[in-house]
Design a protein around this motif. Sequence first.
Motif, PDB file in Angstrom:
ATOM      1  N   ILE A  79       0.779  -1.283   0.095  1.00  0.00           N
ATOM      2  CA  ILE A  79       0.169  -0.024  -0.075  1.00  0.00           C
ATOM      3  C   ILE A  79       0.832   1.218  -0.198  1.00  0.00           C
ATOM      4  O   ILE A  79       0.638   2.209  -0.715  1.00  0.00           O
ATOM      5  CB  ILE A  79      -0.828  -0.144   1.234  1.00  0.00           C
ATOM      6  N   ARG A  80       1.843   1.159   0.862  1.00  0.00           N
ATOM      7  CA  ARG A  80       2.696   2.501   0.966  1.00  0.00           C
ATOM      8  C   ARG A  80       3.375   2.651  -0.591  1.00  0.00           C
ATOM      9  O   ARG A  80       3.619   3.873  -1.028  1.00  0.00           O
ATOM     10  CB  ARG A  80       3.695   2.238   2.018  1.00  0.00           C
ATOM     11  N   ARG A  81       3.959   1.690  -1.356  1.00  0.00           N
ATOM     12  CA  ARG A  81       4.206   1.792  -2.543  1.00  0.00           C
ATOM     13  C   ARG A  81       3.410   2.320  -3.376  1.00  0.00           C
ATOM     14  O   ARG A  81       3.701   3.324  -4.391  1.00  0.00           O
ATOM     15  CB  ARG A  81       4.880   0.325  -3.016  1.00  0.00           C
ATOM     16  N   LEU A  82       2.264   1.824  -3.335  1.00  0.00           N
ATOM     17  CA  LEU A  82       1.256   2.483  -4.335  1.00  0.00           C
ATOM     18  C   LEU A  82       1.001   4.002  -4.006  1.00  0.00           C
ATOM     19  O   LEU A  82       0.743   4.713  -4.777  1.00  0.00           O
ATOM     20  CB  LEU A  82      -0.236   1.493  -4.166  1.00  0.00           C
ATOM     21  N   VAL A  83       0.813   4.217  -2.678  1.00  0.00           N
ATOM     22  CA  VAL A  83       0.213   5.616  -2.278  1.00  0.00           C
ATOM     23  C   VAL A  83       1.454   6.630  -2.694  1.00  0.00           C
ATOM     24  O   VAL A  83       1.342   7.666  -3.152  1.00  0.00           O
ATOM     25  CB  VAL A  83       0.219   5.507  -0.642  1.00  0.00           C
ATOM     26  N   SER A  84       2.616   6.005  -2.455  1.00  0.00           N
ATOM     27  CA  SER A  84       3.839   6.957  -3.040  1.00  0.00           C
ATOM     28  C   SER A  84       3.825   7.285  -4.411  1.00  0.00           C
ATOM     29  O   SER A  84       4.461   8.309  -4.817  1.00  0.00           O
ATOM     30  CB  SER A  84       5.216   6.188  -2.552  1.00  0.00           C
ATOM     31  N   LYS A  85       3.209   6.274  -5.425  1.00  0.00           N
ATOM     32  CA  LYS A  85       3.131   6.791  -6.714  1.00  0.00           C
ATOM     33  C   LYS A  85       2.459   7.975  -6.923  1.00  0.00           C
ATOM     34  O   LYS A  85       2.769   8.736  -7.748  1.00  0.00           O
ATOM     35  CB  LYS A  85       2.709   5.805  -7.539  1.00  0.00           C
ATOM     36  N   ALA A  86       1.256   8.337  -5.889  1.00  0.00           N
ATOM     37  CA  ALA A  86       0.456   9.343  -6.106  1.00  0.00           C
ATOM     38  C   ALA A  86       0.951  10.410  -5.398  1.00  0.00           C
ATOM     39  O   ALA A  86       0.958  11.744  -5.743  1.00  0.00           O
ATOM     40  CB  ALA A  86      -1.039   8.966  -5.854  1.00  0.00           C
ATOM     41  N   GLN A 124     -11.544  -0.062  -0.498  1.00  0.00           N
ATOM     42  CA  GLN A 124     -11.441   0.181   0.945  1.00  0.00           C
ATOM     43  C   GLN A 124     -10.195   0.647   1.369  1.00  0.00           C
ATOM     44  O   GLN A 124      -9.957   1.680   2.161  1.00  0.00           O
ATOM     45  CB  GLN A 124     -11.626  -1.180   1.755  1.00  0.00           C
ATOM     46  N   GLU A 125      -9.148   0.170   0.642  1.00  0.00           N
ATOM     47  CA  GLU A 125      -7.567   0.718   0.957  1.00  0.00           C
ATOM     48  C   GLU A 125      -7.656   2.255   0.404  1.00  0.00           C
ATOM     49  O   GLU A 125      -7.067   2.974   1.264  1.00  0.00           O
ATOM     50  CB  GLU A 125      -6.725  -0.448   0.123  1.00  0.00           C
ATOM     51  N   MET A 126      -8.433   2.591  -0.550  1.00  0.00           N
ATOM     52  CA  MET A 126      -8.331   3.733  -0.963  1.00  0.00           C
ATOM     53  C   MET A 126      -8.896   4.755  -0.020  1.00  0.00           C
ATOM     54  O   MET A 126      -8.607   5.801   0.334  1.00  0.00           O
ATOM     55  CB  MET A 126      -8.882   4.020  -2.379  1.00  0.00           C
ATOM     56  N   ILE A 127     -10.167   4.323   0.514  1.00  0.00           N
ATOM     57  CA  ILE A 127     -10.985   5.192   1.385  1.00  0.00           C
ATOM     58  C   ILE A 127     -10.163   5.181   2.602  1.00  0.00           C
ATOM     59  O   ILE A 127      -9.833   6.414   3.339  1.00  0.00           O
ATOM     60  CB  ILE A 127     -12.159   4.445   1.610  1.00  0.00           C
ATOM     61  N   SER A 128      -9.272   4.131   3.172  1.00  0.00           N
ATOM     62  CA  SER A 128      -8.688   4.521   4.487  1.00  0.00           C
ATOM     63  C   SER A 128      -7.408   5.217   4.362  1.00  0.00           C
ATOM     64  O   SER A 128      -7.079   5.862   5.199  1.00  0.00           O
ATOM     65  CB  SER A 128      -8.248   2.616   4.857  1.00  0.00           C
ATOM     66  N   THR A 129      -7.074   5.234   3.011  1.00  0.00           N
ATOM     67  CA  THR A 129      -5.780   6.108   2.691  1.00  0.00           C
ATOM     68  C   THR A 129      -5.996   7.538   2.887  1.00  0.00           C
ATOM     69  O   THR A 129      -5.411   8.399   3.476  1.00  0.00           O
ATOM     70  CB  THR A 129      -5.113   5.447   1.324  1.00  0.00           C
ATOM     71  N   CYS A 130      -7.096   7.706   2.213  1.00  0.00           N
ATOM     72  CA  CYS A 130      -7.713   9.043   2.227  1.00  0.00           C
ATOM     73  C   CYS A 130      -7.941   9.794   3.476  1.00  0.00           C
ATOM     74  O   CYS A 130      -7.680  10.894   3.837  1.00  0.00           O
ATOM     75  CB  CYS A 130      -8.869   9.138   1.410  1.00  0.00           C
ATOM     76  N   VAL A 131      -8.636   8.874   4.325  1.00  0.00           N
ATOM     77  CA  VAL A 131      -8.692   9.333   5.917  1.00  0.00           C
ATOM     78  C   VAL A 131      -7.479   9.569   6.616  1.00  0.00           C
ATOM     79  O   VAL A 131      -7.425  10.479   7.354  1.00  0.00           O
ATOM     80  CB  VAL A 131      -9.666   8.183   6.544  1.00  0.00           C
TER      81      VAL A 131
END
Length: 400
Positions: free
Chosen positions: A98-105, A230-237
Motif C-alpha cells: 500500500i505504501r508503495r502504491l500511495v507513494s506513486k500518487a 477500502q484501501e483507497m478510502i482508508s488511505t484518504c482518511v
Amino acid sequence: MAAFDPWDPDFLADPYPAYADLRARGRVQYYEPTNQWLVPQHADVSALLRDRRLGRTYQHRFTHEDFNRTPPPAEHEPFHTLNDHGMLDLEPPDHTRIRRLVSKAFTPRTVERLKPYVAQLAGELVDGLVEKGGGDLLADVAEPLPVAVIAEMLGIPEADRGPLRPWSADICGMYELNPSEEVAAKAVRASVEFSDYLRELIAERRGAPGDDLVSGLIAAHDEGDRLTEQEMISTCVLLLNAGHEATVNATVNGWYALFRNPDQLAALRADHSLVPTAVEELMRYDTPLQLFERWVLDDIEIDGTTVPRGAEIAMLFGSANHDPAVFENPERLDLTRADNPHISFSAGIHYCIGAPLARIELAASMTALLDRAPNLSLAAEPVRKPNFVIRGLEGLSVTV
C-alpha cells in the motif's frame, strides 16, 4: 510512578517533569492502568520503531485469542474496518504494497508543487486575522490551513469540506488511552459518514479523473496490483487525519511556547532565516503526538527486562524528545538547535509519509505570521485539551 498520570490535568499541562522521572527510573516500566510497557528514552524509542519484532498490528500473524485480547465489539466494526486498512496500522507485506502504491500518487513533486498555494493561503488567513485585530490562532489559521491543503490535494470540493475536521476529531478520539463508549460511538458514526462520502467521490473520479490525489490513487498500479476501494478510502482518511492533526497542534503548541519564551520569539522576529530550525525545535519541544504504540510479536528484552509476546509497548515520543542523553539542555527552547534528531514524525517503515508537507505548512504559517503580524501576542492563557496522546490546545487567543 505517581507522577505519570495521563488523565491528570496537572500532568497534561506539563508532562515533561514526569518524563524525566520515568527516564531516571529505567528504560522500561510496566504501567497497569493501560496495561502497557512504557519506554521513555530516545535511544530505545528510536530503535524499537525500527524493530520488526514489534508491529502496529498482530493480526497478520496471530488471532486475538493468541494474544489474550478481546476482539473489538461488533458495533465498533466501521471504525476498525476504516482504521485497519490504512497503512499506519498494517505490517508487511500489506503495508509495503500500500505504501508503495500511495507513494506513486503522493510524490515529492506533488508536494513541492503545492508550495505557492500553501504560502498564498497562509497569507490570506493571516491577513484575515490581522483585519480583525486578532482572534483564535487555532480556528483562524492553524486549523483551516492544513485542512484546506489536504482537501485540495485529495480533490474534495470546497463546498464539501465543512465536515472534514469534525469527522477527523471524532475518529482520532479512538487513539487516546482507554477511550469511552461515547468516544467510540462518535468515531463509528464519523467513520461511516466519511467512508460513504469518499466512496461517492471515488466513483465520480473513476468516471471523470482529475489532477488530484484520489484520481492518482485510483490510477496507481504496480505489476498489475492496485489499491482496493477500502484501501483507497482508508488511505484518504489517514492522509486527512494525520495530514492536519499534527500540523494544527504543532502550530498552536509552537506559538504558545514562543510566547512563553520571549527571547526566542524576539530572535525569530529579528531573523526569519531561523524558520526551518524553529519548526524542528518547536516540534521537539512540545511534541504534538506524545505516544505511539506497538504490539510485541516476539519476546523482546529491554535492559534485562523481558517484555513478552502479546504485550503492548507505549513509546513516549514526548519523553524521547526531551532526553538529555541526546539533546543538550532539552528543557530549553533553542531555535538555533542544529543537531535535532527528534522523532515527532516517527521512524522506520511507518515514518510519516506527509512529513515534507507538514514542514511546508508549518513554515508557511510561521513566515506569514512573522511578516504580517509582527506584534502578535497572547491575549489570554489557553486551555489545554484533556487529551494525552494527541497534545493540543482548545484555542489560542491572540492580538495583533
